[in-house]
Design an enzyme around this catalytic site. Structure first.
Site, PDB file in Angstrom:
ATOM      1  N   LYS A   1      -5.391  -3.176   0.425  1.00 64.48           N
ATOM      2  CA  LYS A   1      -5.216  -4.253   1.196  1.00 64.48           C
ATOM      3  C   LYS A   1      -6.051  -4.637   1.998  1.00 64.48           C
ATOM      4  O   LYS A   1      -6.504  -5.311   2.599  1.00 64.48           O
ATOM      5  CB  LYS A   1      -3.834  -4.216   1.600  1.00 64.48           C
TER       6      LYS A   1
ATOM      7  N   SER B   1      -4.005 -12.307 -14.054  1.00 67.32           N
ATOM      8  CA  SER B   1      -3.682 -14.050 -13.161  1.00 67.32           C
ATOM      9  C   SER B   1      -5.010 -14.372 -12.201  1.00 67.32           C
ATOM     10  O   SER B   1      -5.758 -14.020 -10.840  1.00 67.32           O
ATOM     11  CB  SER B   1      -2.825 -13.958 -12.852  1.00 67.32           C
TER      12      SER B   1
ATOM     13  N   GLU C   1     -13.990 -13.976   0.155  1.00 67.72           N
ATOM     14  CA  GLU C   1     -13.957 -15.158  -0.519  1.00 67.72           C
ATOM     15  C   GLU C   1     -12.823 -15.745  -0.046  1.00 67.72           C
ATOM     16  O   GLU C   1     -12.098 -16.536  -0.444  1.00 67.72           O
ATOM     17  CB  GLU C   1     -13.656 -14.850  -1.700  1.00 67.72           C
TER      18      GLU C   1
ATOM     19  N   CYS D   1      -1.555  -8.656  -7.949  1.00 69.24           N
ATOM     20  CA  CYS D   1      -1.104  -8.312  -6.671  1.00 69.24           C
ATOM     21  C   CYS D   1      -1.693  -7.308  -6.289  1.00 69.24           C
ATOM     22  O   CYS D   1      -2.036  -6.764  -5.170  1.00 69.24           O
ATOM     23  CB  CYS D   1      -0.001  -7.903  -6.750  1.00 69.24           C
TER      24      CYS D   1
ATOM     25  N   CYS E   1       3.461  -0.151  -5.271  1.00 66.72           N
ATOM     26  CA  CYS E   1       3.516   0.031  -4.289  1.00 66.72           C
ATOM     27  C   CYS E   1       4.162   1.151  -2.908  1.00 66.72           C
ATOM     28  O   CYS E   1       4.106   1.099  -2.055  1.00 66.72           O
ATOM     29  CB  CYS E   1       3.785  -1.162  -3.399  1.00 66.72           C
TER      30      CYS E   1
ATOM     31  N   GLU F   1       2.410 -17.598 -10.260  1.00 70.71           N
ATOM     32  CA  GLU F   1       2.616 -17.042 -11.667  1.00 70.71           C
ATOM     33  C   GLU F   1       2.702 -17.100 -12.697  1.00 70.71           C
ATOM     34  O   GLU F   1       3.127 -17.347 -13.954  1.00 70.71           O
ATOM     35  CB  GLU F   1       2.520 -15.067 -11.676  1.00 70.71           C
TER      36      GLU F   1
ATOM     37  N   GLU G   1      -9.088  -6.059   1.246  1.00 72.11           N
ATOM     38  CA  GLU G   1      -8.561  -7.420  -0.018  1.00 72.11           C
ATOM     39  C   GLU G   1      -8.859  -7.829   1.254  1.00 72.11           C
ATOM     40  O   GLU G   1      -9.591  -9.569   1.214  1.00 72.11           O
ATOM     41  CB  GLU G   1      -7.972  -7.441  -0.626  1.00 72.11           C
TER      42      GLU G   1
ATOM     43  N   GLU H   1       1.771 -20.459 -14.630  1.00 67.43           N
ATOM     44  CA  GLU H   1       0.640 -20.025 -14.955  1.00 67.43           C
ATOM     45  C   GLU H   1       0.508 -19.092 -16.983  1.00 67.43           C
ATOM     46  O   GLU H   1       0.263 -19.531 -17.554  1.00 67.43           O
ATOM     47  CB  GLU H   1      -0.831 -19.465 -13.970  1.00 67.43           C
TER      48      GLU H   1
END
Lengths: 594, 156, 387
Positions: free
Chosen positions: A367, A328, A375, A308, A524, A282, A370, A285
């Site tokens: 999560k 990102s 994908e 994240c 989190c 990151e 996710e 990036e």
């Protein structure tokens, strides 16, 4: 000082700020009044009525949570009249409730159950008015909704509106048909829901829970053919103890690792490793984007925003589909970990990736969703087979009969078990930003970030939106384009704050270069998969534990993690390289706003 | 769904985008389309920047805002105590016989919906009913047969 | 307790005897404090049911500092057995509107709404006609107060003033926590006077007659005249204007069919008075003053009556607070269970206690008042509940 009012509660004089409730005042003098619809995080509802008290001069009872303290008030919180009324109210709630507590996931962690027991409510005093034929909505990967356990306190509705500004849940119908539901009663997987799970952690009962996967995990563990790998996120180790007899804020990292090994996981790894990896990818990036903007004068999307938090990612996909370029392209640490487990790890260990079951232990409900995004199969397999919440892990430990309190400590396995303090602080709001700056500043200038002990304190704490800036001076030649640039950063947690940040971007008024956003208040450590309850007091203790863990780590910058250095040498070659792109980065999709 | 979009736009322009105008907007749609369709509610959500769930939650609170397509003619028979005393049950029986549906149901072809409603404010003239916006009072089975007969003959 | 002979009067429905908006014009010639004091002196209480002194409400509203205040006429008449507001809006809308305008002028409000229940939609054009005349007058008189009609959408609870305000703000009509009261924090957070249709019409008549004249009507406890919506077993169903303070005995003699067994005073939220208490009951004293009076003769089953009420409550409760949402369902299921012998007769005593809990703990008047009709029927007609 704000205006003060004096009142008397149960014979004790108490002075509070004007505007505070009778409930607040009672707390101040250590008088506990039971509540159900009340939650410290949320606005006052005053609809369960169990907090009623007697107020001198009134012929009805007064809801203490919803009534401001006034000068001269005389309050009694535990008279026969009050106790009778509360018991009756509890009996009414129970009569509307699915009372099969023995099979409820929230049993022994249920506010209704606690109060019903406290008031010794007679289940047979009233007839059951529980609606028949209520089906549990299991359509979502993340959240299960069981209306038979709903007490209509509307905490979830207020959470979804006030903390997250998503408004996926609403009060519908009226009177005896009133319920908490969705648009046109659509199933949870068909509505605009971020799966953040804050509704779960704010639910007093078992009406909203995470969809549970531990039975599948047990099966995999018991299957000798399968190699079951679990990685656990930093927030899990600072909260798990709450479910297993430790005080809030206790770090149980070593005990957790021991327990998971005893339970039969073939390998217990640390998500912090991939958090460190996220930082490398990151930060690079970001530097590319900055260079493109400043040197090549390209039209790149700045500010760049972290990716994240899967609740946040789904939020922006729904609410700001035109602005996904700001995200990102890095996968979250969980998904990076999954992709590497079935490639790098499998290769190094010589295990057939099709035999690997990769499990993620997360503080998170989103999560789970996710992990099931179509994908997320870049390894050629399901990168992450299942996501478990901290709560599920706690349950599994209990199911194993392990005496957690007395357990010895052990270390994470290798490979992908090594981490730095930077990876650890991902768990707290501001942590990703701090970790990124520790590395980015070093990469740019060759010197550690100019904060005492590397502790970038302006990005820490529970303020909804935090900001800081850093001026780059004496940059390394490669980064001379940043010489003298004052980079601006912002951190938001809780989606209502994310919305403010995004509205600024939409209006073209965002002054920032890089923004960290976490869906859940506190980051989190306050995630939708964390032990219940969660409130600011608890968030602060968990955050403190995170920073303590950071301070105890010998290495506190991601790029110094020896396993990270090694994975680039042995496997990934370089940050943002071809393999990285394939395994560690992703694309986002536009979703419908309404 | 261009029509719904236009209709919502017209109403939102007329009343304003603020939340306080939600009821007039929903009622405006209802008057034109006889109910609030899923598409219409989503369009309101979009144009008034509200969550769809909240719009549904609000609409479903009110008995005169329907969220499913019912009959073209909504027959609401008052079920309050004084209308009941004046013979509401007989009126319902007559209507059920004629329409071949029960209370809460809609006839085939969605022509009539038979509903009960709380006090219509015509307690001195019960039994009373409302067919869309028209009131009918001091009902008797014979009177109901005549009124409904006219709807069936003339207003189909 | 003092009572007077039943007397029909003709105050509110008296024909317009002055030029349109003459009463308003005359009020505006006086000082605002004077007019508010006149209202206080008249002893006029809210005619919607709760009975709060109207003049005091206006006085508090006047004292509020705010750039914007609102005056709302509560025409969400939904109490079963009530239809007086409909008649007022049909026959003397000018008196209602004058009352709103006098209030607005006195308290300093520039915007008004008539919250009209959905069932009365057919009255819109009629009211709008009168509003047009009023706005013309207001313009001439330099009174900056505009009135609009806001249509309800079908919910009894919106007659509760904070639910009404929620509804006007585009939300579910769920009553708010009080305090704060609308007078401080009402529509869109601004000071708001909400009064019933009849209250505004009565206020106009107080200004027309003067407090001294007005309070000659009624007793020390209840001043003035009141509209009664009379329905049920009565040969004289309809709206009747009566001087306040008569006994229920006189009332039943006048309006009953000679076989009256009980009278429900104040709608389903009020009390059901059995014949044996007619002599000692003064209408409006200790019971609500909404004006709904439903008369039951000896052929009526009080079980059916109560069942009907409870079904109504369970449906019209907003559902947000526990005692009202669940309590109404329990009372309904409970009397069914006693009737069908699934629960013993003593269960009725438990239910009476539950109704008391509802009174003590409900968020608004709806849940709080269920006990009125429930307990009065169960106590006075116990056998009918059981057999």
């Amino acid at each position: 000082m704000a205006e003060q009012v004096k009142l008397n509660i149960d014979g004790v004089d108490v002075q509070v700020e004007k505007g505070q409730s009778i409930l607040d005042a009672a707390k101040k003098v250590n008088i506990r009044i039971p509540t159900l619809c009340h939650h410290e995080d949320l606005c006052v509802a005053g609809n369960c009525r169990v907090c009623v008290v007697e107020q001198e001069g009134k012929n009805t009872l007064t809801p203490s949570c919803a009534t401001p303290a006034e000068e001269g008030m005389v309050i009694k919180t535990s008279t026969p009249k009050v106790r009778r009324a509360r018991k009756d109210l509890m009996a009414l709630l129970v009569s509307e409730h699915n009372t099969q507590c023995t099979t409820c996931y929230r049993s022994t962690n249920c506010e209704l159950q606690d109060l019903a027991a406290e008031y010794n409510v007679d289940n047979n005093i009233y007839l059951s008015v529980l609606k028949e034929n209520l089906e549990i909505d299991k359509s979502s990967w993340s959240i299960e909704k069981d209306d038979s356990k709903c007490i209509r306190c509307q905490r979830c509705v207020r959470t979804c509106a006030e903390l997250q500004h998503v408004n996926a849940l609403a009060v519908t119908e009226r009177g005896r048909d009133m319920r908490i539901s969705t648009f046109m009663h659509l199933p949870m997987n068909e509505i605009v829901c971020t799966n953040c799970g804050q509704c779960i952690t704010h639910c007093p009962t078992g009406a909203l829970t995470e969809r549970r996967y531990y039975d599948e995990i047990w099966e995999a563990i018991d299957d000798p053919e399968k190699h079951v790998v679990i990685n656990t996120a930093p927030s899990v180790r600072v909260a798990l103890g709450e479910m297993l007899g430790f005080p809030v804020g206790t770090r149980v990292t070593g005990k957790m690792v021991t327990a998971l090994k005893k339970m039969g996981f073939d390998s217990v790894l640390d998500t912090d490793f991939s958090a460190d990896l996220t930082i490398i990818e990151e930060a690079n990036e970001l530097l590319v984007r900055l260079k493109d903007a400043l040197v090549h004068k390209k039209d790149v999307a700045l500010p760049m925003i972290t990716s994240c938090s899967p609740g946040w990612v789904k939020f922006i996909e729904h609410m700001y589909p035109e602005h996904l370029a700001h995200l990102s392209s890095c996968k979250s640490p969980q998904q990076m970990f999954g992709a590497l487990t079935k490639t790098y790890y499998a290769e190094k260990k010589g295990i057939d990736p099709s035999k690997i079951v990769s499990v993620a232990g997360m503080p998170c409900a989103a999560k789970k969703y996710e992990a099931n995004r179509p994908e997320m199969r870049d390894s050629g397999y399901h990168d992450v087979d299942a996501g478990l919440t901290t709560r599920e892990i706690g349950h599994m430990i209990k199911q194993s009969g392990i005496n957690f309190l007395e357990l010895e400590d052990s270390e994470f396995d290798s490979i992908m078990g090594e981490s730095t303090g930077a990876g650890v602080i991902f768990g707290a709001t501001g942590g990703v930003m701090e970790a990124a700056l520790r590395t980015a500043y070093f990469v740019i200038t060759g010197r550690p970030v100019p904060f005492d002990n590397l502790n970038i304190t302006p990005v820490r704490g529970l303020k909804g939106i935090k900001e800081t800036s850093i001026k780059f001076e004496n940059c390394l030649p490669e980064y001379s384009f940043l010489e003298g640039v004052e980079a601006k950063f912002a951190i938001a947690h809780g989606l209502i704050n994310a919305r403010q940040i995004m509205d600024q971007i939409v209006a073209g008024e965002s002054p920032y270069h890089f923004i960290e956003i976490m869906a859940c208040p506190g980051g989190c450590i306050g995630g939708g998969g964390q032990p219940i309850p969660t409130n600011d007091e608890i968030r602060k203790k968990r955050i403190q534990a995170i920073y303590d863990e950071d301070m105890n780590k010998p290495i506190r910058m991601s790029h110094e993690n020896p396993e990270i250095i090694k994975i680039y040498e042995d496997f990934l070659e370089k940050p943002l390289g071809e393999k990285s792109h394939h395994l560690l980065h992703t694309k986002y999709r536009k979703r419908k706003r309404y | 769904m261009a029509e719904v979009k236009e209709l919502v736009k017209e109403l939102v322009d007329k009343y304003g985008r603020e939340r306080k105008n939600l009821l007039p907007v929903l009622q405006g749609i209802h008057l034109e389309t006889n109910y609030l369709s899923k598409e219409a509610m989503l369009e309101v959500a979009k144009q008034m920047d509200l969550s769809a769930a909240e719009i549904y939650g609000t609409a479903s609170f009110y008995s005169f805002l329907d969220t499913k397509a019912d009959g073209k003619y909504k027959i609401r028979v008052c079920k309050s105590i004084t209308c009941e005393m004046a013979g509401k049950s007989e009126i319902i029986r007559t209507l059920e016989d004629m329409l071949k549906v029960k209370v809460g149901e809609t006839t085939e072809g969605k022509r009539f919906s038979l509903l009960e409603t709380n006090c219509l404010g015509l307690c001195d003239q019960g039994p009373a009913m409302l067919i869309n916006e028209e009131f009918y009072t001091q009902l008797t089975p014979a009177k109901v047969r005549k009124i409904l007969g006219e709807y069936i003959r003339n207003k189909y | 307790m003092s009572n007077i002979k039943l007397r029909k009067v003709d105050v509110i429905f008296s024909p317009y005897s002055v030029a349109p908006y003459e009463i308003l014009k005359n009020a505006m010639k006086r000082s605002k404090d004077e007019v508010v004091q006149e209202l206080i002196d008249s002893g006029l209480r809210g005619r919607g049911g709760a009975g709060f002194p109207t003049g005091l409400k206006w006085k508090f509203a006047k004292q509020q500092e705010s750039d914007q205040k609102y005056v709302i006429c509560n025409a969400d008449e939904g109490e079963p057995g009530t239809f007086k507001d409909r008649k007022l809006l049909v026959e003397v809308p000018r008196k209602v509107i004058s009352g709103m305008a006098i209030c607005a002028w006195a308290v300093g409000a520039s915007k008004g709404y008539i919250y009209l229940r959905r069932e009365y939609r057919y009255l819109v054009s009629h009211i709008e006609e009168e509003l047009e005349l009023y706005h013309k007058f207001a313009k001439e008189a330099g009174l900056d107060f505009k009135i609009e009609i806001f249509m309800g959408a079908g919910a009894y609870i919106c007659g509760e003033e904070t639910a009404l305000i929620e509804s006007m703000e585009g939300r579910r009509g769920e009553p708010r926590n009080k305090p704060p009261f609308p007078i401080k924090n009402g529509y869109l957070g601004k000071p708001t006077v909400v009064n019933n249709v009849e209250t505004f019409a009565s206020a106009t008549m107080v200004c027309r007659m003067g407090a001294d004249e007005y309070k000659k009507l009624g007793t020390d406890d209840q001043r003035g005249s009141k509209l009664f919506s009379i329905s049920g077993d009565s040969p004289k169903k309809g709206v009747h204007e009566l001087e306040l303070g008569m006994s229920l005995e006189d009332f039943a003699n006048e309006f009953g069919d000679g076989d009256t067994k009980a009278v429900q005073v104040g709608g389903v939220a009020g009390f059901c008075i059995p014949k044996k208490q007619f002599k000692t009951t003064i209408i409006g004293e200790g019971n609500t003053t909404g004006g709904s009076t439903m008369i039951f003769n000896s052929t009526r089953s009080m079980y059916n009556v109560l069942h009907n009420y409870l079904d109504f409550f369970a449906e019209e409760s907003c559902g947000q607070c526990t005692p009202c949402r669940v309590g109404t369902q329990q009372l309904l299921k409970g009397i069914e269970a006693v009737k069908s012998k699934k629960k013993p007769p003593e269960y009725l005593d438990q239910l009476v206690k539950l109704a008391e809990t509802m009174r003590l703990t409900s968020k608004c008047g709806l849940g709080q008042s269920v006990t009125n009709s429930f307990s009065s029927i169960v106590k006075n007609f116990r056998e009918e509940m059981i057999y």
